[in-house]
Design an enzyme around this catalytic site. Sequence first.
Site, PDB file in Angstrom:
ATOM      1  N   ARG A  43      20.993  34.006  37.462  1.00 22.07           N
ATOM      2  CA  ARG A  43      21.709  34.443  38.606  1.00 22.07           C
ATOM      3  C   ARG A  43      21.686  35.629  38.956  1.00 22.07           C
ATOM      4  O   ARG A  43      21.664  36.725  38.337  1.00 22.07           O
ATOM      5  CB  ARG A  43      23.363  33.978  38.419  1.00 22.07           C
ATOM      6  CG  ARG A  43      23.989  34.162  39.390  1.00 22.07           C
ATOM      7  CD  ARG A  43      25.499  33.406  39.409  1.00 22.07           C
ATOM      8  NE  ARG A  43      26.466  33.720  38.663  1.00 22.07           N
ATOM      9  CZ  ARG A  43      27.698  33.267  38.330  1.00 22.07           C
ATOM     10  NH1 ARG A  43      27.913  32.095  39.270  1.00 22.07           N
ATOM     11  NH2 ARG A  43      28.334  33.905  37.561  1.00 22.07           N
ATOM     12  N   LYS A  75      29.288  26.126  42.243  1.00 26.91           N
ATOM     13  CA  LYS A  75      30.343  25.912  43.326  1.00 26.91           C
ATOM     14  C   LYS A  75      30.537  26.958  44.411  1.00 26.91           C
ATOM     15  O   LYS A  75      30.826  26.841  45.438  1.00 26.91           O
ATOM     16  CB  LYS A  75      31.504  25.660  42.702  1.00 26.91           C
ATOM     17  CG  LYS A  75      32.206  26.702  41.840  1.00 26.91           C
ATOM     18  CD  LYS A  75      33.174  26.150  41.041  1.00 26.91           C
ATOM     19  CE  LYS A  75      34.286  27.204  40.180  1.00 26.91           C
ATOM     20  NZ  LYS A  75      33.400  27.941  39.260  1.00 26.91           N
ATOM     21  N   ARG A 116      33.741  31.898  28.521  1.00 27.82           N
ATOM     22  CA  ARG A 116      34.059  31.655  29.958  1.00 27.82           C
ATOM     23  C   ARG A 116      34.008  29.913  29.838  1.00 27.82           C
ATOM     24  O   ARG A 116      34.968  29.262  30.428  1.00 27.82           O
ATOM     25  CB  ARG A 116      33.234  32.266  31.083  1.00 27.82           C
ATOM     26  CG  ARG A 116      33.497  33.641  31.309  1.00 27.82           C
ATOM     27  CD  ARG A 116      32.412  34.140  31.909  1.00 27.82           C
ATOM     28  NE  ARG A 116      32.480  33.732  33.550  1.00 27.82           N
ATOM     29  CZ  ARG A 116      31.372  33.712  34.430  1.00 27.82           C
ATOM     30  NH1 ARG A 116      30.002  34.351  33.866  1.00 27.82           N
ATOM     31  NH2 ARG A 116      31.285  33.193  35.516  1.00 27.82           N
ATOM     32  N   ARG A 123      43.083  27.875  38.421  1.00 29.63           N
ATOM     33  CA  ARG A 123      42.297  27.811  37.220  1.00 29.63           C
ATOM     34  C   ARG A 123      42.904  27.151  35.969  1.00 29.63           C
ATOM     35  O   ARG A 123      42.407  27.197  35.014  1.00 29.63           O
ATOM     36  CB  ARG A 123      41.545  29.154  36.967  1.00 29.63           C
ATOM     37  CG  ARG A 123      39.972  29.239  37.012  1.00 29.63           C
ATOM     38  CD  ARG A 123      39.723  30.638  36.888  1.00 29.63           C
ATOM     39  NE  ARG A 123      38.311  30.968  36.466  1.00 29.63           N
ATOM     40  CZ  ARG A 123      37.383  31.150  37.365  1.00 29.63           C
ATOM     41  NH1 ARG A 123      37.529  31.384  38.574  1.00 29.63           N
ATOM     42  NH2 ARG A 123      36.111  31.634  36.968  1.00 29.63           N
ATOM     43  N   ARG A 130      25.619  39.823  37.232  1.00 28.76           N
ATOM     44  CA  ARG A 130      27.109  40.113  36.845  1.00 28.76           C
ATOM     45  C   ARG A 130      27.317  40.246  35.406  1.00 28.76           C
ATOM     46  O   ARG A 130      26.365  40.004  34.744  1.00 28.76           O
ATOM     47  CB  ARG A 130      27.758  38.829  37.085  1.00 28.76           C
ATOM     48  CG  ARG A 130      28.374  38.985  38.589  1.00 28.76           C
ATOM     49  CD  ARG A 130      28.704  37.529  38.902  1.00 28.76           C
ATOM     50  NE  ARG A 130      29.848  37.205  38.183  1.00 28.76           N
ATOM     51  CZ  ARG A 130      30.591  35.910  38.066  1.00 28.76           C
ATOM     52  NH1 ARG A 130      30.508  35.344  39.511  1.00 28.76           N
ATOM     53  NH2 ARG A 130      31.541  35.609  37.463  1.00 28.76           N
TER      54      ARG A 130
HETATM   55  P1  AMP Z   1      34.062  33.624  39.004  1.00 26.85           P
HETATM   56  O1  AMP Z   1      33.430  34.602  40.108  1.00 26.85           O
HETATM   57  O2  AMP Z   1      34.754  32.580  39.661  1.00 26.85           O
HETATM   58  O3  AMP Z   1      33.530  32.930  38.056  1.00 26.85           O
HETATM   59  O4  AMP Z   1      35.164  34.555  38.347  1.00 26.85           O
HETATM   60  C1  AMP Z   1      34.905  35.782  37.518  1.00 26.85           C
HETATM   61  C2  AMP Z   1      36.023  36.165  36.754  1.00 26.85           C
HETATM   62  O5  AMP Z   1      37.095  36.664  37.611  1.00 26.85           O
HETATM   63  C3  AMP Z   1      36.702  35.051  35.699  1.00 26.85           C
HETATM   64  O6  AMP Z   1      36.033  35.008  34.694  1.00 26.85           O
HETATM   65  C4  AMP Z   1      38.103  35.699  35.551  1.00 26.85           C
HETATM   66  O7  AMP Z   1      37.825  36.721  34.836  1.00 26.85           O
HETATM   67  C5  AMP Z   1      38.500  36.213  36.992  1.00 26.85           C
HETATM   68  N1  AMP Z   1      39.013  35.285  37.785  1.00 26.85           N
HETATM   69  C6  AMP Z   1      38.762  34.604  38.910  1.00 26.85           C
HETATM   70  N2  AMP Z   1      39.256  33.540  39.392  1.00 26.85           N
HETATM   71  C7  AMP Z   1      40.583  33.712  38.461  1.00 26.85           C
HETATM   72  C8  AMP Z   1      41.738  32.962  38.581  1.00 26.85           C
HETATM   73  N3  AMP Z   1      41.881  32.121  39.261  1.00 26.85           N
HETATM   74  N4  AMP Z   1      42.588  33.241  37.474  1.00 26.85           N
HETATM   75  C9  AMP Z   1      42.264  34.182  36.821  1.00 26.85           C
HETATM   76  N5  AMP Z   1      41.062  34.890  36.618  1.00 26.85           N
HETATM   77  C10 AMP Z   1      40.218  34.758  37.651  1.00 26.85           C
END
Ligand code: AMP
Length: 218
Positions: A127, A16, A170, A91, A159
């Site tokens: 990734r 996404k 996750r 989320r 990452r």
């Molecule tokens: P992502 O890059 O979207 O996979 O986000 C990486 C990490 O950032 C997630 O595993 C969460 O720890 C934190 N994170 C990102 N978006 C949110 C959100 N909307 N609410 C809470 N934590 C978030």
Amino acid sequence: MEKIYLIFLGPPGSGKGTQAQMLSAKAKLPIISTGELLRHEQEKNTNKGKMIKEIIVKGKLVSNKIVEAIINKRLTAKDANKGMIFDGFPRNKNQLRHLTGKLGKNNVYAILVDVSDKEVKRRLGGRRMCACGATYHLKYNPPQKSGICDLCRGKLFIRNDDRPKVIADRLKLYHQQSEPLIDYWLKSKRLIKINGGQNISRVRKDIEKKIRNLGIKL
Ligand code: AMP
């Protein structure tokens, strides 16, 4: 003119983020990626940055208060006057309530990039990221030059939350807290469901087609 808000949903590793970037270029709408903004925050050596880092590394969710403050700030920026693309927000149910309260009656659609857990695990292992926000995959979307970002020439990195144990946590959190939100978009007839198991360009074409079908110009 009515603003347009497009919200990407889907498990971690569904692609996404990549699709949000491509759609942003095509639709000329900026992106809010909460994951990206939080990673920037964690790089700062502040107490808040350290706290965020600890949470992200464990694959948990950062507090709604912190994330919603980021969203509020971003929504008032100048470039948000036509609308916005969201990647990684909302989320959970509280975040959804926060966002729908903010966006009101504008054009709001959710794009679900649907992929299986098995596929997620396969993808996240390959990734690679760049500090500029670009995302690559060693096999499915490799950079032109190994280890180097095509866009900014920065050095790519893995990452630290893309480790197998953290990926499993996750995914669990996604099923528990984020997946239930799909129902809301489905019931409000604003869900665009995409088969995310296809290759990147096929997924992109499907997204663009379904958005055009809604009468939104791209
Ligand atoms: P992502 O890059 O979207 O996979 O986000 C990486 C990490 O950032 C997630 O595993 C969460 O720890 C934190 N994170 C990102 N978006 C949110 C959100 N909307 N609410 C809470 N934590 C978030």
